[in-house]
Design an enzyme around this catalytic site. Structure first.
Site, PDB file in Angstrom:
ATOM      1  N   LYS A 173      85.878  79.085 -46.007  1.00 60.42           N
ATOM      2  CA  LYS A 173      85.494  77.759 -46.498  1.00 60.42           C
ATOM      3  C   LYS A 173      85.500  77.754 -48.025  1.00 60.42           C
ATOM      4  O   LYS A 173      84.641  78.351 -48.659  1.00 60.42           O
ATOM      5  CB  LYS A 173      84.092  77.364 -46.011  1.00 60.42           C
ATOM      6  CG  LYS A 173      83.795  75.902 -46.310  1.00 60.42           C
ATOM      7  CD  LYS A 173      82.352  75.596 -46.633  1.00 60.42           C
ATOM      8  CE  LYS A 173      82.007  75.675 -48.078  1.00 60.42           C
ATOM      9  NZ  LYS A 173      82.635  74.698 -48.994  1.00 60.42           N
ATOM     10  N   GLU A 248      77.638  87.720 -53.350  1.00 60.99           N
ATOM     11  CA  GLU A 248      78.050  87.824 -54.760  1.00 60.99           C
ATOM     12  C   GLU A 248      77.496  86.582 -55.439  1.00 60.99           C
ATOM     13  O   GLU A 248      78.037  85.487 -55.294  1.00 60.99           O
ATOM     14  CB  GLU A 248      79.576  87.869 -54.862  1.00 60.99           C
ATOM     15  CG  GLU A 248      80.207  89.093 -54.228  1.00 60.99           C
ATOM     16  CD  GLU A 248      79.941  90.378 -55.007  1.00 60.99           C
ATOM     17  OE1 GLU A 248      79.291  90.317 -56.061  1.00 60.99           O
ATOM     18  OE2 GLU A 248      80.371  91.440 -54.539  1.00 60.99           O
ATOM     19  N   CYS A 282      80.756  84.263 -63.406  1.00 62.18           N
ATOM     20  CA  CYS A 282      79.465  84.881 -63.106  1.00 62.18           C
ATOM     21  C   CYS A 282      79.182  86.067 -64.017  1.00 62.18           C
ATOM     22  O   CYS A 282      78.038  86.475 -64.165  1.00 62.18           O
ATOM     23  CB  CYS A 282      79.453  85.322 -61.653  1.00 62.18           C
ATOM     24  SG  CYS A 282      80.912  86.285 -61.251  1.00 62.18           S
TER      25      CYS A 282
HETATM   26  P1  NAP Z   1      77.491  77.034 -55.103  1.00 64.46           P
HETATM   27  O1  NAP Z   1      77.017  75.657 -55.330  1.00 64.46           O
HETATM   28  O2  NAP Z   1      76.534  78.027 -54.573  1.00 64.46           O
HETATM   29  O3  NAP Z   1      78.768  76.911 -54.169  1.00 64.46           O
HETATM   30  C1  NAP Z   1      79.503  78.028 -53.747  1.00 64.46           C
HETATM   31  C2  NAP Z   1      80.064  77.754 -52.370  1.00 64.46           C
HETATM   32  O4  NAP Z   1      78.979  77.578 -51.462  1.00 64.46           O
HETATM   33  C3  NAP Z   1      80.910  76.481 -52.272  1.00 64.46           C
HETATM   34  O5  NAP Z   1      81.948  76.698 -51.347  1.00 64.46           O
HETATM   35  C4  NAP Z   1      79.910  75.475 -51.738  1.00 64.46           C
HETATM   36  O6  NAP Z   1      80.495  74.399 -51.054  1.00 64.46           O
HETATM   37  C5  NAP Z   1      79.134  76.355 -50.771  1.00 64.46           C
HETATM   38  N1  NAP Z   1      77.827  75.835 -50.385  1.00 64.46           N
HETATM   39  C6  NAP Z   1      77.000  75.019 -51.079  1.00 64.46           C
HETATM   40  N2  NAP Z   1      75.897  74.763 -50.351  1.00 64.46           N
HETATM   41  C7  NAP Z   1      76.028  75.425 -49.176  1.00 64.46           C
HETATM   42  C8  NAP Z   1      75.221  75.539 -48.006  1.00 64.46           C
HETATM   43  N3  NAP Z   1      74.051  74.936 -47.896  1.00 64.46           N
HETATM   44  N4  NAP Z   1      75.677  76.299 -46.986  1.00 64.46           N
HETATM   45  C9  NAP Z   1      76.863  76.932 -47.079  1.00 64.46           C
HETATM   46  N5  NAP Z   1      77.663  76.846 -48.152  1.00 64.46           N
HETATM   47  C10 NAP Z   1      77.247  76.113 -49.201  1.00 64.46           C
HETATM   48  O7  NAP Z   1      78.065  77.676 -56.441  1.00 64.46           O
HETATM   49  P2  NAP Z   1      79.105  77.031 -57.429  1.00 64.46           P
HETATM   50  O8  NAP Z   1      78.409  76.173 -58.391  1.00 64.46           O
HETATM   51  O9  NAP Z   1      80.241  76.446 -56.692  1.00 64.46           O
HETATM   52  O10 NAP Z   1      79.668  78.356 -58.117  1.00 64.46           O
HETATM   53  C11 NAP Z   1      79.112  78.870 -59.258  1.00 64.46           C
HETATM   54  C12 NAP Z   1      78.138  79.992 -58.908  1.00 64.46           C
HETATM   55  O11 NAP Z   1      78.851  81.039 -58.286  1.00 64.46           O
HETATM   56  C13 NAP Z   1      77.518  80.592 -60.149  1.00 64.46           C
HETATM   57  O12 NAP Z   1      76.166  80.856 -59.929  1.00 64.46           O
HETATM   58  C14 NAP Z   1      78.300  81.893 -60.318  1.00 64.46           C
HETATM   59  O13 NAP Z   1      77.604  82.870 -61.028  1.00 64.46           O
HETATM   60  C15 NAP Z   1      78.534  82.272 -58.900  1.00 64.46           C
HETATM   61  N6  NAP Z   1      79.658  83.210 -58.796  1.00 64.46           N
HETATM   62  C16 NAP Z   1      79.382  84.514 -58.477  1.00 64.46           C
HETATM   63  C17 NAP Z   1      80.409  85.434 -58.411  1.00 64.46           C
HETATM   64  C18 NAP Z   1      80.135  86.861 -58.065  1.00 64.46           C
HETATM   65  O14 NAP Z   1      81.072  87.564 -57.691  1.00 64.46           O
HETATM   66  N7  NAP Z   1      78.906  87.349 -58.146  1.00 64.46           N
HETATM   67  C19 NAP Z   1      81.732  85.033 -58.636  1.00 64.46           C
HETATM   68  C20 NAP Z   1      81.969  83.702 -58.966  1.00 64.46           C
HETATM   69  C21 NAP Z   1      80.917  82.806 -59.030  1.00 64.46           C
HETATM   70  P3  NAP Z   1      80.692  72.961 -51.760  1.00 64.46           P
HETATM   71  O15 NAP Z   1      81.713  73.160 -52.802  1.00 64.46           O
HETATM   72  O16 NAP Z   1      81.152  72.108 -50.683  1.00 64.46           O
HETATM   73  O17 NAP Z   1      79.355  72.579 -52.313  1.00 64.46           O
END
Ligand code: NAP
Length: 485
Positions: A173, A248, A282
């Site tokens: 997804k 992650e 991140c």
């Molecule tokens: P996010 O809001 O947590 O979204 C990430 C993914 O989760 C998206 O596919 C999102 O779908 C989905 N999602 C949201 N709510 C969900 C729920 N209740 N149940 C299941 N899935 C759900 O994060 P983001 O803003 O897109 O990404 C940025 C974050 O990712 C930052 O905190 C960054 O540090 C972190 N990140 C971490 C790494 C690592 O390797 N540690 C790498 C890259 C990014 P939708 O798009 O449909 O909301």
């Protein structure tokens, strides 16, 4: 204009109720495509397909699975231009960064293909005669993978490649903003000969799809990259069926410049680490700690380097900093900067959104005089803003660097060999770059300590999180029989 589809059980499909949503180019705020808006029903269909495909895929030889992954990597290389253009169109990063993302994505496919063939078990010397003790490793089962928008292709590759290599089937997804790279990834998988149902793609309502991943007994493991907030929600949800999870999550990387550092290298590193992907990674430097004795010269060099960055559409050749992902992200960064200024920070350069255009651009920014009371010190900054802090001693720098619930990446610059060892071991982070602002590579384990996550992706153990260990004890002779020999 692209109208993407989902990929379920080897078929390209829309949402069962026909719903779609618009995909927006963050550089123009204009519509560039549509994608289906699926939900629980589509998630169930995809999980069922993954469950059905699992027995055959998991029994194939590692060599067979690896050859498909290698074909996928070759196809990805052939299509790197078009893949990169889709990444830039949907999330805004400069085209050259998108091209680099396609390269590392192909590398993930190749690395994991090679690891598949070396997924050894162990033969354990038995403490009694007549027994053969084996620890074998088997695929955990169908896997659900959730990816963020900031690396839409490489996050898919980093999860799907080891899962497939290990013998798992997958439901992927992607984030709503950036479905295109995952759709093209699935097209490549299909063309490379991946059997129907082994990789499935659902796009749509995250909470509904995520809920099915947690509640459907067919999914045995969840691998997630995204915010710590959503990660915690999923960890809690995974407890009901004790599903395996890899998380992650967010980061808040410190970047320490010691008094003995090569200043030019540190400035280049800070630019690279902070402003790549417009600060939306991140592992971005989020807090820059500079020894007070070199602060003035560092800031001067840093400001000059930041002022030479070019903000603009990722398709323009000279662009080095693209837009933020959306209006919400832009406002979040504005609020962090305002909060810091209200509490006494000073602006060295930048500080506001770029006017006169519809895209979501923020000026590359440096803040000085930042302290622990400001939001920017505690909250992950997902934007091109570099807060600079001063320190006096190594102990103080390390303590401040570790003073966060996050533990993903940390950086420091020094020429002192003793300090290199001491500080790299004192930092409570999963990834440490010493004089290296770009430490990540498929060959190294990627993952965080503390609230930045659990599990590792890439590196020598990349398949481990997708494998279960089984202990097999074979009694081939009774102890009596063995004794009679
Ligand atoms: P996010 O809001 O947590 O979204 C990430 C993914 O989760 C998206 O596919 C999102 O779908 C989905 N999602 C949201 N709510 C969900 C729920 N209740 N149940 C299941 N899935 C759900 O994060 P983001 O803003 O897109 O990404 C940025 C974050 O990712 C930052 O905190 C960054 O540090 C972190 N990140 C971490 C790494 C690592 O390797 N540690 C790498 C890259 C990014 P939708 O798009 O449909 O909301």
């Amino acid at each position: 204009m692209k109208n993407w589809s989902m990929y379920i059980g080897g078929r390209w499909v829309g949402a069962t109720d026909g719903r779609t949503y618009d995909i927006i180019n963050p550089a123009t705020a204009g519509k560039v495509g549509t994608a289906p808006y699926g939900g629980a029903e589509e998630a169930d269909l995809a999980i069922d397909a993954a469950v059905k495909a699992f027995p055959d895929w998991s029994r194939r030889t590692a060599k067979d699975r690896a050859s498909i992954l290698h074909r996928m990597a070759d196809l990805m290389d052939e299509r790197r231009e078009v893949l990169a253009r889709v990444i830039t169109l949907e999330m805004g990063k400069p085209l050259r960064e998108a091209l680099a993302e396609t390269k590392i994505s192909a590398d993930y496919l190749r690395w994991n293909a090679e690891e598949a063939a070396r997924s050894y078990g162990t033969v354990i010397p038995s403490p009694v005669t007549g027994k053969r003790l084996l620890a074998i490793r088997q695929p955990v089962g169908p896997v659900a993978a959730i990816t963020p928008w900031n690396f839409p292709l490489s996050m898919a590759a980093r999860k799907v490649a080891p899962a497939l290599a290990a013998g798992c089937t997958v439901v992927l997804k992607p984030a709503l903003q950036t479905p295109g790279a995952s759709v093209m990834f699935a097209e490549i998988a299909e063309e490379a000969g991946l059997p129907s149902g082994v990789l499935n793609l659902v796009i749509g309502k995250a909470s509904a799809i995520g809920e099915r991943f947690l509640q459907h007994p067919g999914i045995r493991k969840l691998t997630f990259t995204g915010s710590t907030e959503v990660g915690k929600l999923l960890i809690r949800g995974s407890a009901d069926q004790v599903k395996k999870v890899t998380m992650e999550l967010g980061g808040h990387a410190p970047f320490i410049v010691f008094e003995d550092a090569d200043l030019d290298a540190a400035v280049r590193g800070a630019i690279n680490s902070k402003f790549r992907n417009a600060g939306q990674t991140c592992i971005c430097a989020n807090r820059i700690y500079v020894h007070e004795s070199i602060a003035e010269s560092f800031l001067e060099k840093f400001r000059s380097a930041v002022n030479s960055l070019v903000t603009g559409d990722g398709f323009a050749e000279d662009t080095t900093v693209g837009p933020l992902i959306d209006e919400h992200a832009l406002r979040f960064v504005e609020e962090q900067v305002r909060d810091a200024m209200d509490k006494g920070a000073t602006l060295v350069t930048g500080g506001k959104r770029v006017g006169g255009c519809d895209g979501y651009f923020f000026e590359p920014t440096i803040l000085a005089g930042v302290n622990e009371e400001m939001r920017i010190t505690r909250e992950e900054t997902f934007g091109p803003v570099a807060p600079v802090y001063l320190f006096r001693t190594e102990e103080e720098a390390v303590a401040k660097a570790n003073n966060t619930p996050y533990g993903l990446a940390a950086y420091f610059f020094t020429r002192d060999l003793h300090r290199m060892i001491r500080v790299s071991e004192a930092l409570e982070y999963g990834i440490v770059g010493c004089n290296d602002a770009v430490p990540t590579t498929v060959e190294g384990p990627f993952g965080g300590w503390k609230e930045s996550g659990m599990g590792r992706e890439g590196g020598p153990d990349s398949l481990s999180d997708f494998l279960e260990t089984k202990f097999v004890s074979i009694q081939y002779e009774t102890s009596e029989g063995a004794g009679a020999r």
